[in-house]
Scaffold this motif. Structure first.
Motif, PDB file in Angstrom:
ATOM      1  N   LEU A   1     -48.172  42.496 -14.457  1.00  0.00           N
ATOM      2  CA  LEU A   1     -47.258  43.059 -16.141  1.00  0.00           C
ATOM      3  C   LEU A   1     -47.418  42.501 -17.232  1.00  0.00           C
ATOM      4  CD1 LEU A   1     -44.121  44.314 -16.747  1.00  0.00           C
ATOM      5  CD2 LEU A   1     -43.483  41.996 -16.945  1.00  0.00           C
ATOM      6  N   ILE A   2     -47.813  43.331 -17.839  1.00  0.00           N
ATOM      7  CA  ILE A   2     -48.444  43.943 -19.410  1.00  0.00           C
ATOM      8  C   ILE A   2     -47.211  43.751 -20.607  1.00  0.00           C
ATOM      9  CG2 ILE A   2     -50.153  44.224 -21.373  1.00  0.00           C
ATOM     10  CD1 ILE A   2     -51.872  44.976 -18.592  1.00  0.00           C
ATOM     11  N   THR A   3     -46.757  42.740 -21.280  1.00  0.00           N
ATOM     12  CA  THR A   3     -45.582  43.652 -22.382  1.00  0.00           C
ATOM     13  C   THR A   3     -45.655  42.938 -22.776  1.00  0.00           C
ATOM     14  OG1 THR A   3     -43.350  44.149 -21.976  1.00  0.00           O
ATOM     15  CG2 THR A   3     -43.910  42.193 -20.892  1.00  0.00           C
ATOM     16  N   SER A   4     -44.381  42.695 -24.454  1.00  0.00           N
ATOM     17  CA  SER A   4     -44.825  41.881 -25.346  1.00  0.00           C
ATOM     18  C   SER A   4     -43.836  40.950 -24.940  1.00  0.00           C
ATOM     19  CB  SER A   4     -44.870  42.728 -26.465  1.00  0.00           C
ATOM     20  OG  SER A   4     -45.749  43.870 -27.369  1.00  0.00           O
ATOM     21  N   PHE A   5     -43.369  39.968 -25.982  1.00  0.00           N
ATOM     22  CA  PHE A   5     -42.677  39.366 -25.943  1.00  0.00           C
ATOM     23  C   PHE A   5     -42.082  38.088 -26.673  1.00  0.00           C
ATOM     24  CE2 PHE A   5     -44.455  39.102 -21.613  1.00  0.00           C
ATOM     25  CZ  PHE A   5     -43.083  39.136 -19.998  1.00  0.00           C
ATOM     26  N   ASN A   6     -40.762  38.127 -26.935  1.00  0.00           N
ATOM     27  CA  ASN A   6     -40.052  37.180 -28.191  1.00  0.00           C
ATOM     28  C   ASN A   6     -41.293  35.665 -27.783  1.00  0.00           C
ATOM     29  OD1 ASN A   6     -38.170  39.253 -28.960  1.00  0.00           O
ATOM     30  ND2 ASN A   6     -39.479  38.385 -31.055  1.00  0.00           N
ATOM     31  N   LEU A   7     -41.945  34.476 -27.858  1.00  0.00           N
ATOM     32  CA  LEU A   7     -42.058  33.509 -27.440  1.00  0.00           C
ATOM     33  C   LEU A   7     -42.073  32.234 -27.956  1.00  0.00           C
ATOM     34  CD1 LEU A   7     -44.480  35.114 -24.673  1.00  0.00           C
ATOM     35  CD2 LEU A   7     -42.396  33.694 -24.464  1.00  0.00           C
ATOM     36  N   GLY A   8     -41.807  31.026 -28.089  1.00  0.00           N
ATOM     37  CA  GLY A   8     -42.131  30.449 -29.028  1.00  0.00           C
ATOM     38  C   GLY A   8     -42.012  30.152 -30.856  1.00  0.00           C
ATOM     39  N   ARG A   9     -43.011  29.508 -31.176  1.00  0.00           N
ATOM     40  CA  ARG A   9     -42.775  29.249 -32.546  1.00  0.00           C
ATOM     41  C   ARG A   9     -44.599  29.558 -32.670  1.00  0.00           C
ATOM     42  NH1 ARG A   9     -38.311  27.915 -35.743  1.00  0.00           N
ATOM     43  NH2 ARG A   9     -36.501  26.922 -33.980  1.00  0.00           N
ATOM     44  N   ALA A  10     -44.424  29.764 -34.077  1.00  0.00           N
ATOM     45  CA  ALA A  10     -46.591  29.379 -34.593  1.00  0.00           C
ATOM     46  C   ALA A  10     -46.909  29.217 -35.753  1.00  0.00           C
ATOM     47  CB  ALA A  10     -46.969  30.662 -34.387  1.00  0.00           C
ATOM     48  N   LYS A  11     -47.563  28.642 -36.355  1.00  0.00           N
ATOM     49  CA  LYS A  11     -47.794  28.410 -38.068  1.00  0.00           C
ATOM     50  C   LYS A  11     -49.451  28.708 -38.278  1.00  0.00           C
ATOM     51  CE  LYS A  11     -44.849  23.533 -37.098  1.00  0.00           C
ATOM     52  NZ  LYS A  11     -44.767  22.640 -36.838  1.00  0.00           N
ATOM     53  N   ILE A  12     -48.949  29.129 -39.724  1.00  0.00           N
ATOM     54  CA  ILE A  12     -50.044  29.124 -39.904  1.00  0.00           C
ATOM     55  C   ILE A  12     -50.584  29.006 -41.341  1.00  0.00           C
ATOM     56  CG2 ILE A  12     -51.216  31.474 -40.368  1.00  0.00           C
ATOM     57  CD1 ILE A  12     -50.018  32.668 -38.945  1.00  0.00           C
ATOM     58  N   GLU A  13     -51.667  28.110 -41.507  1.00  0.00           N
ATOM     59  CA  GLU A  13     -52.179  26.951 -42.988  1.00  0.00           C
ATOM     60  C   GLU A  13     -53.144  27.956 -42.880  1.00  0.00           C
ATOM     61  OE1 GLU A  13     -51.564  23.623 -43.222  1.00  0.00           O
ATOM     62  OE2 GLU A  13     -49.292  23.097 -42.855  1.00  0.00           O
ATOM     63  N   GLY A  14     -53.616  27.492 -44.909  1.00  0.00           N
ATOM     64  CA  GLY A  14     -55.359  28.013 -44.797  1.00  0.00           C
ATOM     65  C   GLY A  14     -55.174  28.669 -46.844  1.00  0.00           C
ATOM     66  N   PHE A  15     -55.946  28.699 -47.468  1.00  0.00           N
ATOM     67  CA  PHE A  15     -56.778  29.046 -48.533  1.00  0.00           C
ATOM     68  C   PHE A  15     -57.427  30.856 -48.759  1.00  0.00           C
ATOM     69  CE2 PHE A  15     -60.035  26.727 -46.952  1.00  0.00           C
ATOM     70  CZ  PHE A  15     -60.822  27.639 -47.762  1.00  0.00           C
ATOM     71  N   GLU A  16     -57.027  30.971 -49.985  1.00  0.00           N
ATOM     72  CA  GLU A  16     -58.201  32.328 -50.574  1.00  0.00           C
ATOM     73  C   GLU A  16     -58.426  32.153 -51.410  1.00  0.00           C
ATOM     74  OE1 GLU A  16     -57.382  37.088 -50.802  1.00  0.00           O
ATOM     75  OE2 GLU A  16     -55.480  35.859 -49.966  1.00  0.00           O
ATOM     76  N   LEU A  17     -59.407  32.777 -51.582  1.00  0.00           N
ATOM     77  CA  LEU A  17     -60.404  32.371 -53.128  1.00  0.00           C
ATOM     78  C   LEU A  17     -60.743  34.072 -53.905  1.00  0.00           C
ATOM     79  CD1 LEU A  17     -62.279  29.634 -52.064  1.00  0.00           C
ATOM     80  CD2 LEU A  17     -60.384  29.078 -53.910  1.00  0.00           C
ATOM     81  N   GLY A  18     -60.148  34.316 -54.728  1.00  0.00           N
ATOM     82  CA  GLY A  18     -60.972  35.430 -55.277  1.00  0.00           C
ATOM     83  C   GLY A  18     -61.072  35.918 -56.084  1.00  0.00           C
TER      84      GLY A  18
END
Length: 281
Positions: free
Chosen positions: A119-136
Protein backbone atom coordinates in the motif's frame (compact mmCIF):
# COMPACT_ATOMS: atom_id res chain seq x y z
CA UNK A 1 -1.17 25.12 1.37
CA UNK A 2 -0.11 26.56 4.69
CA UNK A 3 -1.19 29.28 7.06
CA UNK A 4 -0.04 30.90 10.26
CA UNK A 5 -2.19 30.57 13.37
CA UNK A 6 -0.25 32.88 15.68
CA UNK A 7 3.03 34.72 15.60
CA UNK A 8 5.22 37.12 17.54
CA UNK A 9 8.00 39.27 16.08
CA UNK A 10 10.54 41.70 17.41
CA UNK A 11 13.45 43.61 15.91
CA UNK A 12 16.38 45.60 17.26
CA UNK A 13 18.17 48.33 15.30
CA UNK A 14 21.74 48.48 16.57
CA UNK A 15 22.57 51.14 13.97
CA UNK A 16 20.90 52.49 10.84
CA UNK A 17 22.59 49.73 8.81
CA UNK A 18 22.63 46.85 11.32
CA UNK A 19 19.60 45.15 12.82
CA UNK A 20 18.52 41.88 14.40
CA UNK A 21 15.18 40.12 14.17
CA UNK A 22 13.48 37.33 16.11
CA UNK A 23 10.16 35.66 15.43
CA UNK A 24 8.06 32.80 16.71
CA UNK A 25 5.10 31.38 14.82
CA UNK A 26 2.72 28.45 14.81
CA UNK A 27 1.77 27.30 11.34
CA UNK A 28 -0.59 24.82 9.72
CA UNK A 29 0.58 22.92 6.63
CA UNK A 30 -2.42 21.55 4.78
CA UNK A 31 -2.04 18.62 2.35
CA UNK A 32 -2.31 19.35 -1.36
CA UNK A 33 -5.94 19.28 -2.48
CA UNK A 34 -5.19 16.66 -5.12
CA UNK A 35 -3.77 14.27 -2.51
CA UNK A 36 -7.02 14.08 -0.51
CA UNK A 37 -9.44 13.59 -3.40
CA UNK A 38 -10.63 9.95 -3.50
CA UNK A 39 -8.46 7.96 -5.91
CA UNK A 40 -7.13 4.39 -6.05
CA UNK A 41 -4.67 2.89 -8.53
CA UNK A 42 -3.94 -0.85 -8.54
CA UNK A 43 -0.79 -2.14 -10.25
CA UNK A 44 -0.82 -5.98 -10.13
CA UNK A 45 2.27 -6.23 -12.37
CA UNK A 46 4.59 -4.09 -10.21
CA UNK A 47 7.80 -5.86 -9.22
CA UNK A 48 8.86 -7.32 -6.91
CA UNK A 49 5.50 -6.74 -5.18
CA UNK A 50 2.14 -5.59 -6.66
CA UNK A 51 1.06 -2.16 -5.41
CA UNK A 52 -2.10 -0.23 -4.65
CA UNK A 53 -1.80 3.57 -4.44
CA UNK A 54 -4.52 5.37 -2.48
CA UNK A 55 -5.21 9.02 -1.67
CA UNK A 56 -5.78 9.28 2.08
CA UNK A 57 -8.94 11.41 2.34
CA UNK A 58 -8.61 11.50 6.15
CA UNK A 59 -5.19 13.19 6.03
CA UNK A 60 -4.93 15.96 8.63
CA UNK A 61 -2.84 19.14 8.40
CA UNK A 62 0.62 19.04 9.90
CA UNK A 63 1.32 21.67 12.55
CA UNK A 64 4.62 23.39 13.16
CA UNK A 65 6.21 25.66 15.73
CA UNK A 66 8.86 27.88 14.13
CA UNK A 67 11.63 29.95 15.72
CA UNK A 68 13.73 32.27 13.52
CA UNK A 69 16.65 34.52 14.46
CA UNK A 70 18.54 36.75 12.02
CA UNK A 71 21.11 39.53 11.78
CA UNK A 72 20.96 41.87 8.78
CA UNK A 73 23.54 44.38 7.55
CA UNK A 74 22.92 46.98 4.86
CA UNK A 75 26.31 48.46 3.91
CA UNK A 76 25.01 50.74 1.15
CA UNK A 77 22.26 51.24 -1.40
CA UNK A 78 20.68 47.94 -2.46
CA UNK A 79 23.48 45.86 -0.91
CA UNK A 80 22.61 43.59 2.02
CA UNK A 81 23.93 40.62 4.00
CA UNK A 82 21.93 38.27 6.22
CA UNK A 83 22.80 35.49 8.67
CA UNK A 84 19.87 33.49 10.05
CA UNK A 85 19.21 30.46 12.26
CA UNK A 86 15.91 28.57 12.30
CA UNK A 87 14.25 25.76 14.20
CA UNK A 88 11.03 23.89 13.40
CA UNK A 89 9.12 21.33 15.45
CA UNK A 90 6.40 19.54 13.44
CA UNK A 91 3.68 17.18 14.61
CA UNK A 92 1.27 15.10 12.53
CA UNK A 93 4.10 15.10 9.99
CA UNK A 94 2.83 14.23 6.51
CA UNK A 95 4.93 11.57 4.78
CA UNK A 96 4.49 9.20 1.87
CA UNK A 97 4.92 5.63 3.04
CA UNK A 98 4.71 2.08 1.75
CA UNK A 99 3.32 -0.68 3.97
CA UNK A 100 2.24 -4.27 3.26
CA UNK A 101 -1.49 -5.01 3.15
CA UNK A 102 -2.19 -7.88 5.56
CA UNK A 103 -5.94 -7.40 5.98
CA UNK A 104 -8.79 -5.16 4.85
CA UNK A 105 -8.37 -1.42 5.59
CA UNK A 106 -11.93 -0.01 5.50
CA UNK A 107 -10.90 3.61 6.12
CA UNK A 108 -8.89 3.53 2.87
CA UNK A 109 -11.43 1.35 1.02
CA UNK A 110 -8.90 -1.50 0.79
CA UNK A 111 -10.47 -4.95 0.73
CA UNK A 112 -8.99 -8.25 1.85
CA UNK A 113 -8.54 -9.29 -1.81
CA UNK A 114 -5.52 -6.94 -1.91
CA UNK A 115 -3.70 -8.76 0.89
CA UNK A 116 -0.09 -9.27 -0.14
CA UNK A 117 0.05 -5.98 -2.06
CA UNK A 118 2.12 -3.00 -0.97
CA UNK A 119 0.00 0.00 0.00
CA UNK A 120 1.38 3.40 -1.04
CA UNK A 121 -0.31 6.40 0.56
CA UNK A 122 0.26 9.45 2.78
CA UNK A 123 0.02 9.34 6.55
CA UNK A 124 0.17 11.71 9.51
CA UNK A 125 3.01 10.07 11.40
CA UNK A 126 4.87 11.13 14.50
CA UNK A 127 6.96 14.25 14.79
CA UNK A 128 9.87 15.89 13.02
CA UNK A 129 12.51 18.44 14.02
CA UNK A 130 14.54 20.65 11.71
CA UNK A 131 17.34 23.07 12.58
CA UNK A 132 19.68 24.97 10.30
CA UNK A 133 21.16 28.24 9.19
CA UNK A 134 21.08 30.45 6.13
CA UNK A 135 23.63 32.92 4.82
CA UNK A 136 22.79 35.34 2.04
CA UNK A 137 23.96 38.53 0.45
CA UNK A 138 23.68 40.92 -2.47
CA UNK A 139 26.33 43.52 -3.26
CA UNK A 140 26.53 46.14 -5.99
CA UNK A 141 30.11 46.81 -7.10
CA UNK A 142 29.60 50.58 -7.21
CA UNK A 143 33.21 51.24 -6.17
CA UNK A 144 34.54 49.93 -9.50
CA UNK A 145 35.44 52.39 -12.27
CA UNK A 146 33.46 53.15 -15.43
CA UNK A 147 31.31 50.42 -16.99
CA UNK A 148 32.18 47.93 -14.23
CA UNK A 149 29.85 49.75 -11.83
CA UNK A 150 26.94 47.87 -13.39
CA UNK A 151 27.85 44.53 -11.77
CA UNK A 152 25.92 43.14 -8.82
CA UNK A 153 26.74 39.78 -7.21
CA UNK A 154 24.47 37.72 -4.97
CA UNK A 155 24.33 34.36 -3.25
CA UNK A 156 22.50 32.27 -0.67
CA UNK A 157 23.45 29.13 1.27
CA UNK A 158 21.14 26.99 3.41
CA UNK A 159 22.36 24.07 5.52
CA UNK A 160 20.35 21.82 7.80
CA UNK A 161 22.34 21.00 10.93
CA UNK A 162 19.68 18.73 12.46
CA UNK A 163 16.90 16.68 10.92
CA UNK A 164 15.15 13.89 12.75
CA UNK A 165 11.76 12.28 12.96
CA UNK A 166 9.79 9.24 14.09
CA UNK A 167 7.25 8.61 11.38
CA UNK A 168 7.40 5.00 10.23
CA UNK A 169 4.30 2.81 10.46
CA UNK A 170 4.70 0.10 13.09
CA UNK A 171 7.93 1.57 14.42
CA UNK A 172 6.95 4.72 16.28
CA UNK A 173 9.98 4.57 18.59
CA UNK A 174 12.51 4.58 15.73
CA UNK A 175 14.03 8.03 15.22
CA UNK A 176 15.57 8.72 11.82
CA UNK A 177 18.32 11.29 11.38
CA UNK A 178 17.07 12.26 7.92
CA UNK A 179 13.77 13.53 6.57
CA UNK A 180 12.47 12.38 3.17
CA UNK A 181 12.31 14.86 0.29
CA UNK A 182 14.40 17.42 2.16
CA UNK A 183 17.84 18.44 0.88
CA UNK A 184 20.43 18.77 3.68
CA UNK A 185 22.19 21.56 1.82
CA UNK A 186 21.53 23.90 -1.09
CA UNK A 187 22.98 27.11 -2.45
CA UNK A 188 22.61 29.58 -5.26
CA UNK A 189 24.87 32.31 -6.60
CA UNK A 190 25.09 34.59 -9.57
CA UNK A 191 25.47 38.09 -10.90
CA UNK A 192 23.64 40.69 -12.92
CA UNK A 193 25.10 43.36 -15.17
CA UNK A 194 23.50 46.51 -16.55
CA UNK A 195 25.33 48.77 -19.01
CA UNK A 196 25.70 52.48 -18.11
CA UNK A 197 23.02 53.46 -20.64
CA UNK A 198 20.75 50.77 -19.05
CA UNK A 199 19.91 49.29 -22.43
CA UNK A 200 21.58 45.88 -21.97
CA UNK A 201 20.94 43.63 -18.97
CA UNK A 202 22.46 40.21 -18.31
CA UNK A 203 21.86 37.70 -15.50
CA UNK A 204 23.47 34.37 -14.63
CA UNK A 205 22.13 32.20 -11.81
CA UNK A 206 23.51 28.89 -10.47
CA UNK A 207 21.33 26.64 -8.27
CA UNK A 208 22.82 23.59 -6.54
CA UNK A 209 21.00 20.98 -4.43
CA UNK A 210 22.60 18.09 -2.51
CA UNK A 211 21.38 14.50 -2.64
CA UNK A 212 17.74 14.42 -1.47
CA UNK A 213 16.69 11.35 0.60
CA UNK A 214 13.51 9.67 -0.69
CA UNK A 215 13.23 6.28 0.98
CA UNK A 216 14.95 6.05 4.35
CA UNK A 217 14.62 2.26 4.48
CA UNK A 218 16.28 1.47 1.15
CA UNK A 219 18.54 4.53 1.04
CA UNK A 220 17.13 5.69 -2.30
CA UNK A 221 17.88 9.35 -3.01
CA UNK A 222 17.79 11.92 -5.79
CA UNK A 223 21.21 12.78 -7.19
CA UNK A 224 22.75 16.13 -6.37
CA UNK A 225 22.19 18.60 -9.22
CA UNK A 226 23.52 21.97 -10.33
CA UNK A 227 21.44 24.03 -12.76
CA UNK A 228 22.48 27.18 -14.62
CA UNK A 229 19.91 29.77 -15.73
CA UNK A 230 20.67 32.86 -17.82
CA UNK A 231 18.85 35.87 -19.23
CA UNK A 232 19.82 38.66 -21.60
CA UNK A 233 17.55 41.65 -22.16
CA UNK A 234 17.92 44.61 -24.52
CA UNK A 235 15.86 47.78 -24.57
CA UNK A 236 15.15 48.49 -28.23
CA UNK A 237 13.19 51.70 -27.63
CA UNK A 238 11.56 53.28 -24.56
CA UNK A 239 8.48 51.18 -25.40
CA UNK A 240 9.95 47.83 -26.53
CA UNK A 241 12.24 45.31 -24.85
CA UNK A 242 13.58 42.05 -26.29
CA UNK A 243 14.67 39.30 -23.91
CA UNK A 244 15.98 35.74 -24.15
CA UNK A 245 15.83 33.56 -21.02
CA UNK A 246 17.34 30.10 -20.70
CA UNK A 247 16.51 27.49 -18.07
CA UNK A 248 19.08 24.74 -17.37
CA UNK A 249 21.36 25.96 -20.16
CA UNK A 250 23.98 23.26 -19.47
CA UNK A 251 21.36 20.47 -19.67
CA UNK A 252 22.05 19.10 -16.20
CA UNK A 253 20.26 15.77 -15.83
CA UNK A 254 18.24 14.37 -12.99
CA UNK A 255 18.89 10.96 -11.50
CA UNK A 256 18.22 8.72 -8.53
CA UNK A 257 20.46 6.22 -6.80
CA UNK A 258 20.63 3.52 -4.16
CA UNK A 259 23.68 2.93 -1.96
CA UNK A 260 24.64 0.16 -4.41
CA UNK A 261 24.00 1.95 -7.70
CA UNK A 262 21.82 4.04 -9.99
CA UNK A 263 18.04 3.77 -10.07
CA UNK A 264 17.12 6.27 -12.79
CA UNK A 265 19.31 8.59 -14.83
CA UNK A 266 19.13 10.68 -17.95
CA UNK A 267 15.89 12.61 -17.36
CA UNK A 268 15.11 16.29 -16.88
CA UNK A 269 18.18 17.39 -18.81
CA UNK A 270 16.52 19.59 -21.41
CA UNK A 271 17.11 23.29 -21.87
CA UNK A 272 14.11 25.63 -22.07
CA UNK A 273 14.53 28.90 -24.02
CA UNK A 274 11.99 31.72 -23.99
CA UNK A 275 12.15 34.67 -26.38
CA UNK A 276 9.95 37.60 -25.39
CA UNK A 277 9.15 40.93 -26.98
CA UNK A 278 7.77 43.21 -24.30
CA UNK A 279 5.84 46.42 -24.91
CA UNK A 280 4.71 49.17 -22.63
CA UNK A 281 2.88 52.38 -23.25
Amino acid sequence: GSGSRSSARTSWHATRRLQARASYSEAIGRPNFGSILPATTVNPTATPTPTVTVNNTALKPQRAENLDLSVEWYPSGTSSFTAAWFKKAIKDYIVNNTVPVTAAIPELDIGSELAGYNLITSFNLGRAKIEGFELGGRYRLAFLPGWLKGFEVFGNHTRLTKTEGNFVVGSATTVYKQLPNLAPQLWNAGFTYTTPDRKLYFKLLVNSVDDVPQNLTTGQAKDDRTVYDAEVRYTLTPCYTLSLAGRNVTEAREGEHLPVGAVRTGTGGGTALTLTLGARS
